[in-house]
Design an enzyme around this catalytic site. Structure first.
Site, PDB file in Angstrom:
ATOM      1  N   TYR A 103      28.091   8.191 -21.976  1.00 34.14           N
ATOM      2  CA  TYR A 103      29.386   8.499 -22.588  1.00 34.14           C
ATOM      3  C   TYR A 103      30.388   7.371 -22.454  1.00 34.14           C
ATOM      4  CZ  TYR A 103      28.137  13.117 -24.102  1.00 34.14           C
ATOM      5  OH  TYR A 103      27.530  14.155 -24.765  1.00 34.14           O
ATOM      6  N   GLU A 189       8.611  29.123 -12.745  1.00 34.17           N
ATOM      7  CA  GLU A 189       8.573  28.273 -13.951  1.00 34.17           C
ATOM      8  C   GLU A 189       9.736  28.580 -14.887  1.00 34.17           C
ATOM      9  OE1 GLU A 189       5.151  28.910 -16.394  1.00 34.17           O
ATOM     10  OE2 GLU A 189       5.681  27.337 -17.809  1.00 34.17           O
ATOM     11  N   ASP A 242       3.297  30.777 -15.686  1.00 27.24           N
ATOM     12  CA  ASP A 242       2.507  31.533 -16.668  1.00 27.24           C
ATOM     13  C   ASP A 242       1.042  31.143 -16.514  1.00 27.24           C
ATOM     14  OD1 ASP A 242       4.933  31.261 -19.386  1.00 27.24           O
ATOM     15  OD2 ASP A 242       4.719  32.734 -17.771  1.00 27.24           O
TER      16      ASP A 242
END
Lengths: 363, 472
Positions: A103, A189, A242
């Site tokens: 920035y 996760e 998962d």
């Protein structure tokens, strides 16, 4: 800011100065200045050591960035700009995030990604870990549980609240006075699962613990935080991902055994060799008889990803994990953690996790 | 006299063109002897000039003067009121010529009464015409020997660097691509391209206006555009270029330059789309430094709102563009030399009408060639701006590190490398200035050798090793 500069900081300043001197020397000979960047993106530059994890080879191929070529001069300028920023930061012992750097000069850099990539290039070029450059990653991870610590600027952080989680700090190395009576750390996760555990007050119900999520692919600070907790508390680290190839990839991220090339240079300081895969295991799907309509068939991409994962250097020393992955291959199905709600709405926090933790259901 | 010489040249060129189609070589020599008789030289008002045109060399091998008789008869008719024959030329002059090029294949002498030929202005005019001729017929070496009013001069028009260009219909041109612009001071010895690289542009069919057809001009008429941009900056990809002048040269089907101002080309800039080209304006001008006469010269001005400060600091090389318009004509019913001569004279006579009749296509052709040239120019400018912007960041960052460093060895090493005296009060200012100058020079004048700019083979013909202009 402190006026005392540590020896390693001086070394960093010296290395930057030697790059500048090379540029000045080229110009004094009326030659175009050139920067040599080690080629981070080639597998040829990576090797695996069982104690350290993946790391850069000492023999590397390099890319040259020329200052007299319009196609590369902008990158040359970007690198020099960030070098000058790093120089000032190290000299004054202050810190800036990658976002700050972007920035401050959006026109030169064009995108945040450009800044991130160059900071990693400089880390390789100077052969210095990125955090020693005093450039911090902006973190996206969340943490909650039995944990108190103090940030570098003196702020006291208490992670006990179950209603809101704490953002993982941007400056992990600056954390001190860690206080915790947690029995384990659990890496989660997905943000949704993390929130679920928060809502169910998981960290106080079973036993004191710390839960942390990187919200998918973990950023550096999340990984650093896990490592820091390991170093300080010496408690087991479990992972809840998962039961699909992506979950395994994220799990491996915490072990830095993955396609995250940029960080392989820093593998030595980021590895947590003993993360244990708690769930969701492919064998759990069979054992718990998760309803078939909660299971998802593997796609061709999933299958090829699984194949390539099985060939990863780390997994050859993890026969239990290999067994689970082969089971996934054979069954040709995958499942998200949410699939457990098909058994019962609060199966995850009431039955699955408590049983797993009590009876050692991790590998 | 010029017109008469053009006629004779036309005859020789058309003969040569016929022979070229048979695949023969086009090099050789052309001798032009012009002398005034001493008894009338004192009276300038009654100046009589004798002219001998002689040709020898491969380009006219096999020509027999006897076979040319019908064409010569017509030629003499068209050159009235010349006097035939005139005084014989000095045999020594001829023998010097034949020593160089072999036996004469063509020899014609005539006399003209005209007051204009005794002036130096006319001589300059003639020389400019011959230079323009050589530009598109670089294989022919021209020797011009003048003895006007007891002042003798010898000019040789030969070409340092030639390039064969193949146009449609197997037509081969030998162009003079020598670039005599001196290299800028930043360029090292041996690293400057002294040749232009002609680019073949579009071929436009031209429709013959009805009034010209009534005069007897039939067949297919077209114009082939060839461009030549000089000086060549291909080995310096980072230098900005600026097109400042354009010269349009028109050549007859016999490859002889069309002289005289062209109203059509003079008015052409007014209808160019300068906005599309990113130019402020293009206007017709006479630019005295340009070597070639005839044709039309345009001056090019860029947009005036460009930042003048930046303009002056970034290295820019000015370039000129030569636009050749090679007229071509074919008519299956015209094959005799006399007919070809007559056709060409018709084309010349009615050229303005022909050009006006094809205004749109010709303007579009010029616009296209300019656009292509300026595209490359604009690309260079963008590249240079990119380099310049990045250079400022590179310098600023480097100096920031040097200025804030507490490592005296490092600072002194930087200063001594750039030969900045350590004891100077404002040593970092000196260092910054020195680094800036070096970085700009190194990046702007980056040299990338190109084979076509520095290859020693192919461009120069073996019979033309000696460059020269000599005066006696």
């Amino acid at each position: 800011s402190s006026t005392h500069i540590s020896i390693s900081s001086q070394e960093i300043l010296n290395r930057i100065e030697s790059i500048i001197l090379e540029i000045v020397t080229s110009l004094s000979k009326a030659e175009a200045p050139v920067l040599a960047l080690p080629n981070r993106s080639s597998w040829a530059n990576i090797s695996f050591d069982s104690a350290i994890g993946l790391q850069m080879s000492s023999r590397q191929s390099v890319t040259t960035i020329r200052a007299d070529c319009p196609s590369s001069v902008t990158k040359f300028a970007q690198i020099l700009k960030i070098l000058s920023v790093i120089y000032r930061l190290v000299q004054s012992n202050s810190y800036a995030t990658k976002r700050d750097i972007y920035y401050n000069n959006t026109k030169l850099f064009g995108s945040q990604k450009a800044v991130d990539s160059i900071v990693d290039d400089i880390s390789c070029m100077l052969k210095v870990p990125r955090r020693s450059l005093h450039v911090l990653a902006t973190s996206k991870g969340l943490i909650s549980g039995d944990l108190c610590y103090m940030e570098e600027d003196g702020t006291r952080i208490d992670c006990h609240s179950s209603s809101t989680a704490v953002s993982v700090s941007s400056n992990i190395s600056g954390i001190k006075n860690i206080v915790s009576s947690a029995k384990f750390v659990m890496i989660i996760e997905k943000d949704a699962t993390f929130q679920r555990l928060l809502d169910d007050d998981f960290c106080t119900k079973i036993s004191p613990c710390i839960i942390i999520t990187g919200k998918g692919v973990p950023d550096v600070n999340s990984r650093l935080m896990v490592k820091r907790l390991w170093d300080e508390l010496h408690i087991p680290i479990f992972a809840l991902v998962d039961a699909d190839p992506h979950g395994i990839i994220h799990l491996l991220e915490y072990l830095s055994c993955q396609t995250y090339f940029a960080m392989s240079f820093e593998a030595h300081s980021l590895t947590v060799p003993s993360v244990m895969w708690l769930g969701l295991l492919p064998s759990d799907l069979q054992r718990l008889r998760v309803p078939k309509d909660a299971l998802i068939p593997l796609t061709k991409r999933d299958e090829s990803k699984l194949c390539s994962l099985l060939e990863r250097p780390y997994l050859t020393s993890q026969p239990e994990w290999q067994k689970e992955m082969k089971l996934m291959q054979q069954s040709k199905v995958k499942a998200e953690i949410q699939s457990l709600t098909a058994i019962a709405p609060d199966f995850l926090t009431q039955i699955y996790l408590p049983n797993k933790l009590r009876y050692g259901g991790w590998i | 006299m010029l017109k008469e010489m053009q006629q004779v040249l036309r005859l020789i060129m058309l003969m040569g063109k016929q022979r070229q189609k048979l695949g023969l070589r086009t090099g050789g020599g052309l001798l032009l002897l012009l002398w005034t008789d001493t008894e009338v030289s004192t009276q300038k008002l009654n100046c009589t000039v004798n002219c001998t045109v002689a040709a020898a060399g491969p380009w006219c091998a096999g020509i027999q003067m006897e076979a040319l008789q019908p064409a010569l008869v017509r030629l003499k008719e068209s050159m009235c009121p010349c006097v035939w024959p005139c005084n014989e030329p000095d045999p020594e002059e001829l023998s010097a010529f034949t020593d160089l090029y072999g036996s004469l294949r063509f020899l014609l002498s005539f006399q003209v009464k005209d007051t204009r030929h005794c002036t130096s202005e006319w001589q300059a005019h003639l020389e400019a015409f011959l230079r323009t001729f050589t530009l598109a017929n670089a294989g022919i070496q021209i020797h011009l020997k003048l003895k006007i009013n007891q002042e003798a001069s010898l000019r040789e028009f030969s070409v340092k660097v030639k390039r064969r260009v193949a146009l449609a219909d197997q037509l081969l041109l030998t162009l003079d691509v020598t670039c005599s612009a001196p290299p800028p001071c930043c360029v090292k010895k041996g690293c400057w391209c002294v040749r232009g690289h002609p680019a073949i542009g579009g071929r436009l069919p031209l429709s013959i206006p009805p009034q010209t057809m009534e005069q007897g001009l039939f067949g297919d008429l077209s114009v082939q555009v060839v461009t030549l941009l000089t000086p060549c900056l291909l080995p310096y990809p980072n230098v900005a270029t600026e097109l400042t002048h354009i010269q349009v040269l028109v050549y007859n089907p016999s490859n002889i330059p069309v002289t005289g101002p062209s109203g059509f080309f003079q008015k052409l800039p007014a209808v160019l789309d300068c906005q599309e080209l990113g130019l402020y304006r293009v206007y017709c001008s006479s630019f005295k430094d340009l070597v070639y006469s005839g044709g039309t010269v345009y001056t090019v001005e860029k947009d005036s709102w460009d930042d003048p400060e930046q303009e002056s600091s970034l290295p820019t090389v000015q370039q000129s563009l030569l636009l050749f318009f090679f007229l071509q004509h074919s008519d299956p019913f015209t094959s005799q030399l006399t007919d070809l001569m007559a056709t060409e004279m018709l084309i010349e006579l009615h050229l303005e009408d022909i050009l006006n009749n094809n205004r749109q296509a010709l303007v579009a052709a010029v616009q296209t060639e300019l656009r292509n040239t300026l595209k490359s120019q604009n690309h260079r400018k963008k590249q240079q701006e990119k380099l310049h912007a990045a250079a400022e960041v590179i310098l600023g960052s480097s100096m920031s590190i040097v200025s804030s460093s507490s490592n005296m060895d490092f600072r002194n090493a930087c200063l001594s490398r750039m030969k900045v005296c350590v004891c100077q009060v404002h040593d970092t200012h000196e260092l910054a200035a020195s680094l800036r100058e070096s970085l700009w020079r190194v990046t702007s004048w980056k040299f990338v050798p190109k084979a076509k700019c520095f290859s020693t083979k192919m461009e120069v013909h073996p019979e033309n090793d000696e460059p020269t202009t000599a005066e006696i």
